[in-house]
Design a protein around this motif. Structure first.
Motif, PDB file in Angstrom:
ATOM      1  N   THR A  49       0.840  -1.202   0.000  1.00  0.00           N
ATOM      2  CA  THR A  49       0.000   0.000   0.000  1.00  0.00           C
ATOM      3  C   THR A  49       0.873   1.250   0.000  1.00  0.00           C
ATOM      4  O   THR A  49       0.600   2.214  -0.724  1.00  0.00           O
ATOM      5  N   THR A  50       1.922   1.225   0.787  1.00  0.00           N
ATOM      6  CA  THR A  50       2.859   2.346   0.827  1.00  0.00           C
ATOM      7  C   THR A  50       3.545   2.531  -0.518  1.00  0.00           C
ATOM      8  O   THR A  50       3.680   3.656  -1.020  1.00  0.00           O
ATOM      9  N   ILE A 256      -2.531  -7.229  -2.723  1.00  0.00           N
ATOM     10  CA  ILE A 256      -3.347  -6.057  -2.432  1.00  0.00           C
ATOM     11  C   ILE A 256      -4.731  -6.191  -3.064  1.00  0.00           C
ATOM     12  O   ILE A 256      -5.747  -5.799  -2.477  1.00  0.00           O
ATOM     13  N   PHE A 260      -7.830  -6.389  -0.419  1.00  0.00           N
ATOM     14  CA  PHE A 260      -8.763  -5.264  -0.504  1.00  0.00           C
ATOM     15  C   PHE A 260     -10.145  -5.738  -0.960  1.00  0.00           C
ATOM     16  O   PHE A 260     -11.162  -5.176  -0.552  1.00  0.00           O
ATOM     17  N   MET A 296      -6.429   3.577  -7.362  1.00  0.00           N
ATOM     18  CA  MET A 296      -5.668   3.929  -6.169  1.00  0.00           C
ATOM     19  C   MET A 296      -5.247   5.402  -6.212  1.00  0.00           C
ATOM     20  O   MET A 296      -4.416   5.838  -5.418  1.00  0.00           O
ATOM     21  N   LEU A 311     -10.056   1.801   2.002  1.00  0.00           N
ATOM     22  CA  LEU A 311      -9.256   3.011   2.158  1.00  0.00           C
ATOM     23  C   LEU A 311     -10.046   4.140   2.818  1.00  0.00           C
ATOM     24  O   LEU A 311      -9.448   4.991   3.489  1.00  0.00           O
TER      25      LEU A 311
END
Length: 333
Positions: A49-50, A256, A260, A296, A311
């Motif tokens: 995610t970072t 991810i 998610f 994203m 998110l």
């Protein structure tokens, strides 16, 4: 890297998110968010995610640099940009949200610094009409706004430039076609240009090389949800990372997307008001019955509902990005 290190790094990346409106995100905030995921995946999921948000999050300085480059662009404004911008009418026609107003305020700063005037001083006899926003997602907002303007206030001949930092390619295609059709129906000669810094691939035909979340498989935890969709989900194949190379590796992309999706379904189930909105999908709001929009892309001023629910969804979920409209779409089961 450790969870703490990645949490500190991510907090630094998103440090100016809604600055002055909400508390500044710190490592504790990030750790509280990631703690909602299964323990076994927290470290790699936070790392990815970072990695992705380092490439997709647009802070205010980056937005200002983009708009400054547009203001000075010879390709856009010619050899005499001051005279060019004096002849631009800035459209103030957005019917929902504040993104256009915020972008116009930022562009006022840029024009004032560069030329000594603001958008309010421009466009007495316009040669170009500029629709300014932060991004194009589904394309519905810009299409609806510009179509209404064409049908009512637009002159018989107009050049429209849509200026955004990022555009999703299907959204641009969708809006472009609808706007041109509206101009034809109104009997008006409209020349439409698109100006952006980033193109985000989200078209169905290019699923395998997309830059948005498009899972390769439906995990066991998501199969019941997938079965409720009118058509089977279009799944990605292969190990491409997309033209923008947002993901660190094929395995990290898979992670991810899977996590998610699974937790997005759980969020959708737990949040009653979200569940009551047909367009809400685990990977982001979209009217089509799919797993979700999947972008994203996030800016400093707000997060779009086309991003994964994990998110931004609110109570009982703890959001990484508190969305301005959260108060209207939260609630316990």
């Amino acid at each position: 890297m450790t969870l703490q290190t990645d949490a500190e790094r991510l907090a630094g990346i998103i440090a100016d998110y809604r600055e002055g409106e909400i508390d500044r995100p710190d490592a504790a905030h990030v750790l509280r968010w990631i703690a909602q995921f299964p323990a076994a995946v927290r470290a790699p999921l936070l790392a990815e995610t970072t990695h992705v948000l380092a490439r997709t999050y647009v802070d205010r300085p980056a937005m200002r640099r983009f708009l400054s480059s547009v203001a000075a662009s010879k390709r856009f404004a010619g050899d005499d940009p001051a005279t060019f911008w004096r002849g631009v009418a800035f459209l103030r026609i957005q019917q929902a949200g504040n993104s256009q107003r915020d972008m116009l305020a930022l562009f006022d700063e840029i024009l004032q610094d560069a030329f000594g005037f603001t958008t309010a001083d421009c466009g007495a006899q316009p040669h170009t009409h500029v629709y300014l926003d932060d991004g194009v997602f589904s394309g519905n907002r810009v299409a609806t706004d510009v179509m209404r303007w064409i049908e009512t206030a637009a002159p018989a001949n107009a050049r429209i430039a849509v200026v955004v930092i990022a555009t999703h390619l299907y959204g641009r295609y969708n809006a472009d076609g609808r706007i041109r059709k509206a101009a034809s129906a109104a009997g008006k000669d409209v020349k439409l240009d698109w100006w952006h810094q980033r193109e985000i691939e989200d078209r169905k035909t290019y699923t395998n090389s997309s830059d948005v979340l498009r899972p390769k498989s439906v995990p066991t935890e998501a199969q019941a949800y997938a079965a409720t969709l009118r058509y089977p989900p279009v799944l990605r194949t292969g190990d491409q990372l997309g033209a923008l190379k947002l993901f660190s590796s094929p395995a990290a992309r898979d992670l991810i997307e899977q996590e998610f999706l699974k937790d997005g379904i759980d969020v959708l189930d737990r949040c009653r008001l979200l569940r009551e909105r047909p367009a809400m999908r685990p990977l982001g709001a979209v009217t089509l019955a799919t797993l979700g929009f999947g972008t994203m892309f996030v800016t400093y001023r707000n997060i779009a509902n086309g991003t994964p629910l994990v998110l931004w969804a609110g109570d009982p979920w703890y959001p990484l990005f508190e969305r301005k409209t959260n108060a209207k779409i939260t609630g316990r089961r």
